[in-house]
Scaffold this motif. Structure first.
Motif, PDB file in Angstrom:
ATOM      1  N   ARG A   1     100.230  58.550 -35.815  1.00 43.35           N
ATOM      2  CA  ARG A   1      99.902  59.586 -35.016  1.00 43.35           C
ATOM      3  C   ARG A   1      99.534  59.423 -33.861  1.00 43.35           C
ATOM      4  O   ARG A   1      99.682  60.338 -32.916  1.00 43.35           O
TER       5      ARG A   1
ATOM      6  N   VAL B   1     102.371  58.763 -31.720  1.00 39.39           N
ATOM      7  CA  VAL B   1     102.929  59.825 -31.161  1.00 39.39           C
ATOM      8  C   VAL B   1     102.444  60.460 -30.159  1.00 39.39           C
ATOM      9  O   VAL B   1     102.961  61.188 -29.234  1.00 39.39           O
TER      10      VAL B   1
ATOM     11  N   ASP C   1     103.080  58.770 -27.171  1.00 43.17           N
ATOM     12  CA  ASP C   1     104.017  58.890 -26.708  1.00 43.17           C
ATOM     13  C   ASP C   1     104.583  60.416 -26.105  1.00 43.17           C
ATOM     14  O   ASP C   1     105.239  60.415 -25.064  1.00 43.17           O
ATOM     15  N   LEU C   2     104.048  61.050 -26.553  1.00 40.87           N
ATOM     16  CA  LEU C   2     103.973  62.748 -26.221  1.00 40.87           C
ATOM     17  C   LEU C   2     103.559  62.870 -24.855  1.00 40.87           C
ATOM     18  O   LEU C   2     104.063  63.394 -24.085  1.00 40.87           O
TER      19      LEU C   2
ATOM     20  N   ASP D   1     110.695  61.392 -14.026  1.00 46.12           N
ATOM     21  CA  ASP D   1     112.351  61.512 -14.063  1.00 46.12           C
ATOM     22  C   ASP D   1     112.628  62.853 -13.195  1.00 46.12           C
ATOM     23  O   ASP D   1     113.683  62.511 -12.446  1.00 46.12           O
TER      24      ASP D   1
ATOM     25  N   THR E   1     115.040  62.501  -9.958  1.00 45.76           N
ATOM     26  CA  THR E   1     116.287  63.124  -9.906  1.00 45.76           C
ATOM     27  C   THR E   1     116.186  64.040  -8.543  1.00 45.76           C
ATOM     28  O   THR E   1     117.110  64.105  -7.691  1.00 45.76           O
TER      29      THR E   1
ATOM     30  N   ASP F   1     101.345  67.484 -40.050  1.00 47.98           N
ATOM     31  CA  ASP F   1     100.412  66.261 -39.975  1.00 47.98           C
ATOM     32  C   ASP F   1     100.581  65.400 -38.775  1.00 47.98           C
ATOM     33  O   ASP F   1      99.467  64.962 -38.521  1.00 47.98           O
ATOM     34  N   TYR F   2     101.651  65.377 -38.174  1.00 48.44           N
ATOM     35  CA  TYR F   2     101.680  64.613 -37.081  1.00 48.44           C
ATOM     36  C   TYR F   2     101.327  65.182 -35.873  1.00 48.44           C
ATOM     37  O   TYR F   2     100.794  64.881 -34.792  1.00 48.44           O
ATOM     38  N   PHE F   3     101.833  66.664 -35.568  1.00 44.25           N
ATOM     39  CA  PHE F   3     101.868  67.531 -34.386  1.00 44.25           C
ATOM     40  C   PHE F   3     100.627  68.468 -34.394  1.00 44.25           C
ATOM     41  O   PHE F   3     100.612  69.314 -33.543  1.00 44.25           O
TER      42      PHE F   3
ATOM     43  N   TYR G   1     106.816  74.266 -28.085  1.00 40.49           N
ATOM     44  CA  TYR G   1     106.396  72.942 -28.435  1.00 40.49           C
ATOM     45  C   TYR G   1     107.266  72.407 -29.647  1.00 40.49           C
ATOM     46  O   TYR G   1     107.572  71.335 -29.564  1.00 40.49           O
TER      47      TYR G   1
ATOM     48  N   LYS H   1     110.407  70.949 -28.183  1.00 37.47           N
ATOM     49  CA  LYS H   1     110.126  70.069 -27.509  1.00 37.47           C
ATOM     50  C   LYS H   1     110.039  68.702 -28.578  1.00 37.47           C
ATOM     51  O   LYS H   1     110.480  67.569 -28.416  1.00 37.47           O
ATOM     52  N   VAL H   2     109.379  68.875 -29.401  1.00 36.04           N
ATOM     53  CA  VAL H   2     109.031  67.807 -30.411  1.00 36.04           C
ATOM     54  C   VAL H   2     110.152  67.543 -31.285  1.00 36.04           C
ATOM     55  O   VAL H   2     110.390  66.279 -31.572  1.00 36.04           O
TER      56      VAL H   2
ATOM     57  N   ARG I   1     112.715  65.095 -29.642  1.00 35.99           N
ATOM     58  CA  ARG I   1     112.115  64.010 -29.428  1.00 35.99           C
ATOM     59  C   ARG I   1     111.788  63.067 -30.832  1.00 35.99           C
ATOM     60  O   ARG I   1     111.911  61.908 -30.589  1.00 35.99           O
ATOM     61  N   TYR I   2     111.321  63.795 -31.847  1.00 34.60           N
ATOM     62  CA  TYR I   2     111.041  63.024 -33.058  1.00 34.60           C
ATOM     63  C   TYR I   2     111.634  63.796 -33.989  1.00 34.60           C
ATOM     64  O   TYR I   2     111.037  64.986 -35.074  1.00 34.60           O
TER      65      TYR I   2
ATOM     66  N   LEU J   1     109.933  59.859 -39.907  1.00 35.58           N
ATOM     67  CA  LEU J   1     109.789  60.376 -38.374  1.00 35.58           C
ATOM     68  C   LEU J   1     110.486  59.361 -37.533  1.00 35.58           C
ATOM     69  O   LEU J   1     110.039  58.220 -37.580  1.00 35.58           O
TER      70      LEU J   1
ATOM     71  N   ILE K   1     111.377  57.955 -33.521  1.00 29.29           N
ATOM     72  CA  ILE K   1     111.043  57.873 -32.253  1.00 29.29           C
ATOM     73  C   ILE K   1     111.803  57.308 -31.234  1.00 29.29           C
ATOM     74  O   ILE K   1     112.433  56.525 -31.696  1.00 29.29           O
ATOM     75  N   PRO K   2     112.055  57.684 -30.011  1.00 28.70           N
ATOM     76  CA  PRO K   2     112.880  57.174 -29.112  1.00 28.70           C
ATOM     77  C   PRO K   2     112.468  56.273 -28.205  1.00 28.70           C
ATOM     78  O   PRO K   2     111.094  56.628 -27.900  1.00 28.70           O
TER      79      PRO K   2
ATOM     80  N   ARG L   1     118.978  63.054 -21.769  1.00 27.41           N
ATOM     81  CA  ARG L   1     117.816  63.468 -21.255  1.00 27.41           C
ATOM     82  C   ARG L   1     116.669  62.586 -21.401  1.00 27.41           C
ATOM     83  O   ARG L   1     115.733  62.057 -20.788  1.00 27.41           O
ATOM     84  N   LEU L   2     116.588  61.756 -22.758  1.00 28.23           N
ATOM     85  CA  LEU L   2     115.595  60.916 -23.086  1.00 28.23           C
ATOM     86  C   LEU L   2     115.630  59.694 -22.367  1.00 28.23           C
ATOM     87  O   LEU L   2     114.304  59.157 -21.711  1.00 28.23           O
ATOM     88  N   LEU L   3     116.695  59.304 -21.924  1.00 23.58           N
ATOM     89  CA  LEU L   3     116.952  58.091 -20.994  1.00 23.58           C
ATOM     90  C   LEU L   3     116.403  58.508 -19.499  1.00 23.58           C
ATOM     91  O   LEU L   3     116.044  57.709 -18.909  1.00 23.58           O
ATOM     92  N   GLY L   4     116.758  59.579 -19.225  1.00 24.31           N
ATOM     93  CA  GLY L   4     116.476  60.222 -18.021  1.00 24.31           C
ATOM     94  C   GLY L   4     116.888  59.270 -16.684  1.00 24.31           C
ATOM     95  O   GLY L   4     118.126  58.939 -16.790  1.00 24.31           O
TER      96      GLY L   4
END
Lengths: 497, 390
Positions: free
Chosen positions: A60, A63, A66-67, A77, A81, B234-236, B246, B249-250, B253-254, B293, B295-296, B332-335
């Motif tokens: 958690r 996360v 990371d968020l 980025d 860009t 539970d996580y977010f 949100y 977005k989540v 990514r997850y 879950l 994660i990148p 997008r994640l690597l940007g």
């Protein structure tokens, strides 16, 4: 028997009792051990579960971090860009020298890299607003935005103070604009940045997004840079146009003058050609009777037709001498005419210019001896050039003749030969009366004679230097004179190697 | 076995005619074959320019078949471009190709589409199917079902899919002289060339995970006997339930990682919606009972693709070309680090030509067909294909 039976059964009962007790004890021990094992395993499972929970707790946290990190990363980025897009656009803008081209460089992909879907570049023209670039809007929608901006009273003047507008910094004075862009155009976010030069506010850049609500601070700064770049590009174009117009005017004037000069040159060339033709024709016509005159005069002087009275003989000798100078003059004139018209054949061969200079010196030695003139030669041992031997000899003779003519008694003449990078330089320097600056530019003209006592006393044709010049030019060389009054004269010519 | 020739040409020109001419010159300079059988084209040009591509290719290269699609970002010559055109020319290969439009009964229609292609095959041994498609989300499952029926559940299949509802760049599909914006184009390769496919995502599992205790087709109803949405809650926190932004977005990514039996990695599934009954909807059918879950991590994202490229290239005897389709989310994640992935790929493939680009969703089967998962959309994933002489 009974006793034995009693003892036996008592022992058996005792044994069985003891055995049972032992079994119960063992079982109890094993049971207790198992319970311990189970407890131990339960403890382990609990610990494992705790570990898993802890791991999940860490997950958690990861996360969450990371968020936050991804948010920052995303901003970074976007910034990278948008900066790269801005850099590309800046390069294009700085190389644009036409207004239309500036706006054609603002392309949809650049706007998208800057983080927007809509871009409108609006400039003030003749009191009205005109859209120069429209991305993400059709013509009708662009017009709608323009009309909305025009509704806001003194829109551009108000912008001088603010420079950049976005939904969170809009003062009440721009309520009309906000309402228009947000409610009518349905933009979720927008930035209006001013295009301003020294002349004042020229217009605005409007960037907007129909989907993103938030505009990052970094992007706002980038857009400010973008509008400054556009302003500078417009200013550069104005300056360039000014420069270009002046250059054009100058070019027109230069062209006019060049045409005038060209015409004059053509005229001069025509006249020169006519003159050469005339001189050539006249010279030819003169030479034939002159040959007869000279021939007869010579025969008469030699008394081939009988004895002559002495006074007549003296006069005939003068006619003979004058005929010689006239023939020489006509020959010079003919040579000049031939060289000018390109009819003179130049026989190029390897010539030792040092040897040639010495030979000319020897040739004119009697004249120099008469005035006790000392001839100095400043030359290398030998120096070969490609030239017409006879013609170059004539140049040297003419120059040395002149030098002898103007050098007073007991003075010196110096002939110097040297080599430069790709040419040979020959100079004939005398210690005579010199030439004034005024006359220096004219000495190579035909029949030009400097007005001085020597010239009055010793008459020449006035063609020697002109012929020398024509011969040197025909060899693709150059000839000039350096002198000042009272300091002698130095005649220099160069010939390619 | 006949010799095959595969080469590609690339141009960054804005004009389609000029781009085709420039790319064709490059292609011709690399190819020894006088006749080109097939051209696969990837491009990113405005629609009005794209319309000129078929005629220009016919005029310059005159291949038997042209097939292709637009991509938002192109990779060629080991670099990344936002505008341009790639032409891959094939000579001496056996294939058949077709075009397909969206119909009411998609499963049946796509099966017919496959049969039409197969009819041209005349009992030849088929080896790989490549398709580019653009549909509504609701049609995709049935489209894939039809392909599965036609080619078999584990038949190697890869391609690009763009969803009509989500895509900001409309995918243009090209088949011979036709350009369409909805439907599919496909090409079936026969015995030669040898083609190998690797897929993956590079996402890493995180946390203790959970067990799917109740599910139905594309819905997970319960995880660990609790409403499925609780897993994310539970996580977010509650925000993920109430804020749509949100949530979006989540979930990209997850996403969730599904553990499949006999497969070492995780198959990515992006939740499409959190339903009011606490269930989570997915685009494809739910695969297994163990989930994590995901994660990148940029480093892992890059390594996964470069390792797949190495493996894929090494499995072909004479690799001639590598295709690479990456998902938009991975991009997008690597940007700004995307160029590092290209550098890693360049190192992995060496001298072999590399072409491809970023698509929206990959589409295909997992390379390990013994898992028997069938065809489905790969989310947040890449496909790496190597083709060469058998």
């Amino acid at each position: 028997m009974d006793f034995l039976r009693t003892v036996f059964f008592t022992d058996i009962s005792l044994f069985m009792g003891i055995s049972s007790l032992l079994v119960v004890a063992i079982l109890t021990f094993l049971y207790l051990k198992k319970i311990d094992e189970i407890k131990e395993r339960e403890d382990k499972i609990r610990k494992l579960e705790d570990n898993l929970e802890e791991m999940d707790e860490q997950a958690r946290l990861i996360v969450k971090t990371d968020l936050e990190l991804s948010q920052t990363q995303e901003e970074l980025d976007r910034k990278i860009t948008s900066l790269l897009a801005l850099q590309r656009l800046s390069q294009d803008l700085s190389s644009s020298l036409e207004e239309e081209k500036i706006f054609s460089h603002i392309r949809p992909e650049i706007i998208s890299e800057l983080g927007f879907e809509l871009c409108l570049v609006v400039l003030k023209e003749k009191g009205s607003l005109v859209a120069k670039t429209s991305i993400g809007l059709d013509n009708k929608e662009s017009l709608n935005v323009l009309l909305g901006l025009m509704k806001q009273k003194d829109f551009l003047d108000l912008l001088i103070k603010e420079r950049i507008l976005y939904p969170n910094n809009l003062s009440s004075s721009f309520e009309q604009v906000r309402k228009h862009l947000k409610e009518e155009i349905k933009l979720k976010s927008f930035i209006v940045s001013v295009i301003q030069t020294k002349e004042g506010v020229l217009g605005v850049v409007i960037l907007g997004s129909f989907s993103e609500e938030e505009i990052f601070k970094g992007v706002r700064e980038t857009i400010e840079i973008l509008s400054t770049q556009i302003s500078q590009a417009i200013e550069n174009i104005a300056l360039f146009e000014q420069l270009y117009n002046s250059q054009q005017e100058l070019e027109v004037k230069i062209n006019e003058r060049t045409r005038d000069l060209q015409r004059a040159l053509e005229e001069i060339s025509k006249i020169n050609q006519l003159k050469s033709q005339f001189v050539s024709a006249v010279s030819h016509e003169l030479r034939t009777p002159l040959t007869s005159i000279k021939g007869y005069a010579s025969l008469l002087v030699q008394e081939k037709f009988g004895k002559l009275p002495s006074d007549i003989k003296v006069r005939l000798e003068r006619i003979n001498q004058q005929s010689d100078s006239l023939v020489s003059m006509i020959n010079d004139l003919l040579d000049i005419a031939r060289i000018e018209s390109g009819r003179m054949k130049i026989d190029i061969q390897k010539v030792d210019i040092v040897e040639l200079a010495k030979r000319v010196g020897d040739l004119l030695f009697p004249q120099m001896q008469e005035k006790n003139i000392h001839l100095k030669l400043e030359c290398p041992e030998s120096l070969a050039i490609d030239a017409d031997k006879k013609l170059i000899e004539r140049v040297l003779i003419n120059l040395l003749n002149n030098a002898v003519k103007f050098t007073p008694q007991d003075k010196a003449i110096t002939i110097a030969v040297g080599e430069e990078k790709d040419y040979v330089k020959v100079s004939v320097k005398d210690e005579g009366i010199g030439i004034s600056q005024e006359d220096l530019g004219n000495v190579f003209r035909e029949f030009y004679k400097v007005d001085n006592p020597v010239n009055k006393e010793l008459k020449g044709t006035g063609l020697g230097l002109s012929l020398a010049k024509n011969i040197v030019k025909a060899h693709k060389g150059d000839i000039w004179a350096e002198s000042a009054l009272g300091e002698g004269a130095n005649f220099i010519f160069t010939l390619p190697r | 076995m006949s010799n095959i020739d595969i080469a590609f040409g690339f141009s960054r020109h804005y004009s389609a005619e000029e781009a085709v001419r420039e790319a064709s010159v490059q292609l011709r300079s690399k190819s020894a074959f006088p006749k080109i059988d097939l051209c696969i084209v990837f491009f990113n040009l405005p629609l009005e320019e794209a319309r000129k591509i078929p005629y220009s290719i016919k005029r310059v290269l005159n291949p038997r078949t042209v097939i292709g699609c637009s991509l938002p970002f192109l990779v060629a010559e080991h670099a990344f471009f936002k505008r341009g055109l790639i032409i891959i020319g094939f000579s001496g290969i056996e294939f058949s190709a077709g075009i397909f439009s969206e119909e009411k009964d998609m499963a049946e229609a796509s099966e017919r589409f496959i049969w039409r292609i197969l009819r041209q095959a005349q009992h030849k041994r088929r080896s790989f199917f490549l398709s580019f498609a653009r549909f509504k989300f609701s049609s995709v499952s049935n489209f894939l079902k039809g392909i599965e029926r036609g080619l078999g559940r584990n038949f190697p299949f890869s391609g690009i899919f763009s969803c009509e509802e989500e895509s900001t760049h409309p995918l243009l599909l090209l088949h011979n002289e036709n350009i369409i914006t909805s439907g599919a184009v496909g090409i079936l390769f026969f015995d030669n060339p040898d083609i190998f496919l690797e897929t993956g995502s590079g996402f890493s599992p995180l946390g203790k995970g959970g067990r799917v205790t109740s599910f139905s087709r594309n819905l997970i109803k319960e995880i660990d006997n609790k409403p499925a949405v609780d897993f994310y809650r539970d996580y977010f926190g509650e925000k993920i339930i109430h804020s749509n932004n949100y949530f979006k977005k989540v979930i990209s990514r997850y996403p969730l990682g599904f553990k499949a039996k006999d497969f070492s990695g995780y198959i990515i599934g992006i939740p499409r919606a959190f339903n009011s009954d606490g269930s989570i909807s997915f685009l494809k059918d739910v695969l297994s009972d163990e989930i994590k879950l995901m994660i990148p991590v940029r480093h892992s994202l890059i390594n996964a693709l470069s390792n797949a490229a190495k493996d894929c290239k090494d499995k072909i005897r004479k690799p001639r070309i590598c295709f690479f389709f990456d998902s938009f989310y991975r991009y997008r994640l690597l940007g700004a680090f995307y160029y590092r992935q290209i550098e890693a790929l360049k190192e992995a493939v060496g001298e072999v030509g590399l072409v491809g680009g970023v698509s929206f969703y990959g589409m295909g089967t997992l390379h390990s067909s013994r898992i028997g998962l069938g065809h489905f959309i790969l989310e947040n994933s890449f496909s790496f294909i190597t083709a060469g002489q058998k």
